[in-house]
Motif scaffolding. Sequence first.
Motif, mmCIF file in Angstrom:
data_model
loop_
_atom_site.group_PDB
_atom_site.id
_atom_site.type_symbol
_atom_site.label_atom_id
_atom_site.label_comp_id
_atom_site.label_asym_id
_atom_site.label_seq_id
_atom_site.Cartn_x
_atom_site.Cartn_y
_atom_site.Cartn_z
ATOM 1 N N ARG A 28 -10.556 35.846 -52.126
ATOM 2 C CA ARG A 28 -11.398 36.369 -52.758
ATOM 3 C C ARG A 28 -12.920 36.779 -52.203
ATOM 4 N NH1 ARG A 28 -8.279 33.656 -55.839
ATOM 5 N NH2 ARG A 28 -9.374 31.609 -55.493
ATOM 6 N N MET A 29 -13.215 38.017 -52.132
ATOM 7 C CA MET A 29 -14.713 38.458 -51.510
ATOM 8 C C MET A 29 -15.276 39.380 -52.533
ATOM 9 S SD MET A 29 -15.420 37.016 -48.428
ATOM 10 C CE MET A 29 -16.280 38.180 -47.409
ATOM 11 N N ASP A 30 -16.725 38.856 -52.921
ATOM 12 C CA ASP A 30 -17.328 39.723 -53.543
ATOM 13 C C ASP A 30 -18.593 40.192 -52.957
ATOM 14 O OD1 ASP A 30 -18.764 41.058 -55.640
ATOM 15 O OD2 ASP A 30 -19.093 39.456 -57.155
ATOM 16 N N VAL B 127 -15.337 45.528 -43.180
ATOM 17 C CA VAL B 127 -14.029 45.512 -43.640
ATOM 18 C C VAL B 127 -12.742 45.656 -42.735
ATOM 19 C CG1 VAL B 127 -12.538 47.422 -45.132
ATOM 20 C CG2 VAL B 127 -15.006 47.344 -45.539
ATOM 21 N N LEU C 57 -12.341 41.755 -42.048
ATOM 22 C CA LEU C 57 -11.629 41.059 -42.987
ATOM 23 C C LEU C 57 -10.293 41.233 -42.995
ATOM 24 C CD1 LEU C 57 -14.616 41.619 -45.990
ATOM 25 C CD2 LEU C 57 -13.505 39.619 -44.681
ATOM 26 N N LEU D 107 -6.251 37.808 -48.100
ATOM 27 C CA LEU D 107 -7.213 38.625 -49.081
ATOM 28 C C LEU D 107 -6.546 39.093 -50.338
ATOM 29 C CD1 LEU D 107 -10.078 38.909 -48.933
ATOM 30 C CD2 LEU D 107 -9.673 41.170 -47.977
ATOM 31 N N SER E 176 -8.509 39.732 -53.537
ATOM 32 C CA SER E 176 -9.751 40.627 -54.173
ATOM 33 C C SER E 176 -10.724 40.681 -53.362
ATOM 34 C CB SER E 176 -9.839 39.799 -55.476
ATOM 35 O OG SER E 176 -10.735 40.537 -56.235
ATOM 36 N N LEU E 177 -11.093 42.306 -53.301
ATOM 37 C CA LEU E 177 -12.322 42.321 -52.504
ATOM 38 C C LEU E 177 -13.373 43.396 -53.386
ATOM 39 C CD1 LEU E 177 -13.753 42.421 -49.829
ATOM 40 C CD2 LEU E 177 -12.301 44.481 -48.912
ATOM 41 N N SER E 178 -14.393 43.202 -53.503
ATOM 42 C CA SER E 178 -15.347 44.007 -54.201
ATOM 43 C C SER E 178 -16.188 44.548 -53.199
ATOM 44 C CB SER E 178 -16.290 43.284 -55.211
ATOM 45 O OG SER E 178 -17.095 44.391 -55.827
ATOM 46 N N LEU F 203 -7.900 48.608 -43.910
ATOM 47 C CA LEU F 203 -7.633 47.562 -44.738
ATOM 48 C C LEU F 203 -6.338 47.925 -45.601
ATOM 49 C CD1 LEU F 203 -8.664 45.176 -46.885
ATOM 50 C CD2 LEU F 203 -9.361 47.102 -48.579
ATOM 51 N N LEU G 82 -3.167 41.946 -51.354
ATOM 52 C CA LEU G 82 -4.094 42.559 -52.181
ATOM 53 C C LEU G 82 -3.751 43.177 -53.747
ATOM 54 C CD1 LEU G 82 -6.971 43.331 -51.614
ATOM 55 C CD2 LEU G 82 -6.250 45.729 -50.876
ATOM 56 N N LEU H 240 -9.159 45.953 -56.003
ATOM 57 C CA LEU H 240 -10.179 46.507 -54.782
ATOM 58 C C LEU H 240 -11.106 47.397 -55.812
ATOM 59 C CD1 LEU H 240 -10.986 46.994 -52.131
ATOM 60 C CD2 LEU H 240 -9.349 49.057 -52.206
#
Length: 416
Positions: free
Chosen positions: A283-285, A297, A300, A307, A309-311, A326, A336, A339
């Motif tokens: 998870r990345m915010d 991006v 990652l 991965l 969750s990605l914000s 991605l 994933l 998003l």
Amino acid sequence: MVRQDSNGYEQNSYIKKNKNPECMNLVPIRNGTSSSNNNSNNGSYWKVSRGLFVETDESPINRKLPKELLLKIFSWLDIVSLCRCAQVSKSWNNLALDGSNWQSVDFFQFQVDIDSYVVENLARRCGGFLKVLSLSGCQAVGDNALSTFAQHCNNIEKLNLQGCKKLTDRTCQSLAKHCHKLQGCINFGNEALFHLARNCRNLEIVNLHSCKNIQDEGLIELSERCAKLRYICISNCNNLTDQSLIAIANNCINLQTFECAGLSQLTDAGFQALARSCHKLERMDLEECVLITDHTVTQLAFHCPYLESLSLSHCELITDEGIRHLGAASCASEFLTVLELDNCPLITDLSLHHLINCHNLQRIELYDCQLITRAGIRRLRNHLPNVRVHAYFAPVTPPPSANNSRQRFCRCCNLL
């Protein structure tokens, strides 16, 4: 002028730190010992300052005003005034000690010499209403009281335990287990991080949200000494730079969740280092990390196969090219699920096309992505029927009238 009564209370409703103020015995105690003479209706007493009473109140104010209105009036009173009102009658006791009136409590303002049972009774009475509590200087309060408190008051946001010398790690465990809304100390700085790093080598989770005094030196020390960290939140720690990210990348290879929203100084260089080393990231915010581009991006997508969750909300330099990488990554088809692309003005329907292979995608945020169309969303849903798409489309501007006339004022202004 402030006057005092015979018990040492000031008439402006704040009191001196009295040894045994009346309100301390009054703080929510309900359903006490049964009556020996059975005078009460339900066989239960209400404990007040120095005695017991049963409900016999038929005063005009109780007959004329609904309880909802009385409760609203009580909501404007401070703690000591509430305690005084609770001594008037059983009905007032019930209203004055209603949990909705006790959302913020600071015992230090009037009494620090309290026992654990006071905290326990307060917790049972207030429950989820209590959001702010200060027990500063309450040295008699122990772990059992805070354990009861944590179980009942799981909406607590701010808790001051300064000077509570009887508390141990048990209290920390109870708070961590039950009080998920508890906010950290925003005055936390580098010196605190140094002590934490040197004495808590097995630390796995650290949430430093909005600790604006933290700088790179403190986070570097923490990452070097606490290599087992798997969750790090540094969102809104505005003084941090890529040096912190590089230190985390070099030391915390087990990192799974990383939240750094609102850090405008972080660049692709720091995130590329992080992606290349922390392959377990889930998870990345990165919301409002405004300097990052498609390079972040891409890295990652290539290096973080798990991965979920990605914000990227408000990352205005992200384009369709970054989303293409991605969507083609191994994490996209398998893991994933979330998003977030709010306020990414360069994202178009082509990005949605790149995501059609994300078979496990559950939610995508597209608010204020002005180049995204309804047709693009429909095509995405044809491939991913279970995905929830959150988007907003401004209403269509009505065509001008035939005579091209415009009202000088809107309807509201005309009414005024």
